[in-house]
Design an enzyme around this catalytic site. Structure first.
Site, PDB file in Angstrom:
ATOM      1  N   ASN A  18       0.849  -0.876  -0.258  1.00 23.65           N
ATOM      2  CA  ASN A  18       0.085  -0.370   0.091  1.00 23.65           C
ATOM      3  C   ASN A  18       0.856   1.069   0.359  1.00 23.65           C
ATOM      4  O   ASN A  18       1.571   1.597   0.369  1.00 23.65           O
ATOM      5  CB  ASN A  18      -0.893  -0.477   1.372  1.00 23.65           C
ATOM      6  CG  ASN A  18      -2.106   1.655   0.952  1.00 23.65           C
ATOM      7  OD1 ASN A  18      -1.332   1.893   1.402  1.00 23.65           O
ATOM      8  ND2 ASN A  18      -3.264   0.894   1.028  1.00 23.65           N
ATOM      9  N   SER A  70      -4.933  -0.349  -2.427  1.00 22.38           N
ATOM     10  CA  SER A  70      -5.291   0.787  -1.801  1.00 22.38           C
ATOM     11  C   SER A  70      -6.819   1.145  -1.386  1.00 22.38           C
ATOM     12  O   SER A  70      -7.489   0.114  -1.671  1.00 22.38           O
ATOM     13  CB  SER A  70      -6.095   2.277  -3.839  1.00 22.38           C
ATOM     14  OG  SER A  70      -5.942   3.209  -2.946  1.00 22.38           O
ATOM     15  N   GLU A  71      -6.877   1.874  -0.343  1.00 22.50           N
ATOM     16  CA  GLU A  71      -7.377   1.558   1.345  1.00 22.50           C
ATOM     17  C   GLU A  71      -8.547   1.185   0.532  1.00 22.50           C
ATOM     18  O   GLU A  71     -10.046   1.195   1.092  1.00 22.50           O
ATOM     19  CB  GLU A  71      -7.482   2.341   1.668  1.00 22.50           C
ATOM     20  CG  GLU A  71      -7.333   3.691   2.190  1.00 22.50           C
ATOM     21  CD  GLU A  71      -5.883   3.697   2.457  1.00 22.50           C
ATOM     22  OE1 GLU A  71      -5.203   4.757   3.206  1.00 22.50           O
ATOM     23  OE2 GLU A  71      -5.263   3.618   1.643  1.00 22.50           O
ATOM     24  N   ASN A  72      -9.465   2.607  -0.863  1.00 22.18           N
ATOM     25  CA  ASN A  72     -10.720   2.678  -1.556  1.00 22.18           C
ATOM     26  C   ASN A  72     -11.208   1.174  -2.585  1.00 22.18           C
ATOM     27  O   ASN A  72     -11.929   1.687  -2.516  1.00 22.18           O
ATOM     28  CB  ASN A  72     -10.892   3.732  -2.079  1.00 22.18           C
ATOM     29  CG  ASN A  72      -9.376   3.878  -3.290  1.00 22.18           C
ATOM     30  OD1 ASN A  72      -8.417   4.101  -3.187  1.00 22.18           O
ATOM     31  ND2 ASN A  72      -9.805   4.574  -4.155  1.00 22.18           N
TER      32      ASN A  72
END
Length: 214
Positions: A25, A48-50
């Site tokens: 990440n 990606s955290e989305n």
């Protein structure tokens, strides 16, 4: 101090040590540049955290697709086999220990690896924790990519963080515009340094004792 790595040189230095097969990440800000310096032939899964896995480098000018963005709302590309999913599943990956590495920005990093990167504590500052707490603790390794000094010339590497903490003893490597420093039980080991800079130069602008491992 004139002898510094540029932001792209910093990103290339981080990318150099990301190993084949890692799930990584890249945090908002400077770390996003790392994606542009990973060799195409190296299999690295960028998360990606989305809710994206398998991101590629930034798109060429004019080829941006704003339905395909990272957590910092920047347009990205997708490598073959890349996938999308709900952000709750993305955070489950982070919290479940499924990321090999995260690369985050920071306001301060302490000698013991404490991380402060979401708030300066200033009355007019806008807090921005995002997924940093989950990443810093959930990833198997946490590296920080930041400028070595503040705008006022103070060391961002400190004995003890004075800003609100993101995570405790989580940072194992710091890449700045001056050097690469591994934070170990034995101390802060300098393993690489900007060309033309000496170890003594670096120590003179760093608020913690350094070990010369060049």
């Amino acid at each position: 101090m004139s002898k510094k790595w540029t932001r792209d040189q910093m990103a290339a230095r981080v990318a150099r040590d990301i190993a084949e097969g890692m799930v990584v990440n890249l945090g908002i800000g400077l770390p996003t540049l790392v994606a542009n310096h990973l060799p195409k032939e190296r299999e690295v899964l960028l998360h990606s955290e989305n809710g994206v896995l398998g991101m590629g480098p930034a798109p060429a000018p004019g080829e941006e697709d704003y339905d395909l963005i990272n957590a910092g709302k920047q347009p990205v590309t997708l490598r073959p086999g890349g996938s999308f999913f709900h952000h709750a599943d993305s955070f489950a990956m982070m919290r479940g220990g499924h990321l090999d590495l995260c690369v985050l920005g920071a306001f301060q990093v302490a000698a013991n690896g404490d991380l402060a990167n979401w708030h300066t504590g200033a009355a007019d500052a806008i807090p921005a924790v995002g997924g940093a707490m989950d990443l810093a603790i959930g990833a198997k390794a946490t590296w920080v990519m930041m400028e070595h000094l503040t705008k006022s010339g103070e060391s961002k590497l400190v004995e003890r963080c004075t800003y609100p903490l993101t995570g405790l003893a989580c940072v194992s490597r710091v890449v700045t515009d001056l050097a690469v420093i591994d934070l170990t039980r034995d101390g802060a080991r300098v393993i690489d340094i900007a060309e033309g800079l000496t170890f003594d130069d670096l120590q003179n602008v760093t608020a913690i004792p350094l070990i010369n491992a060049l």
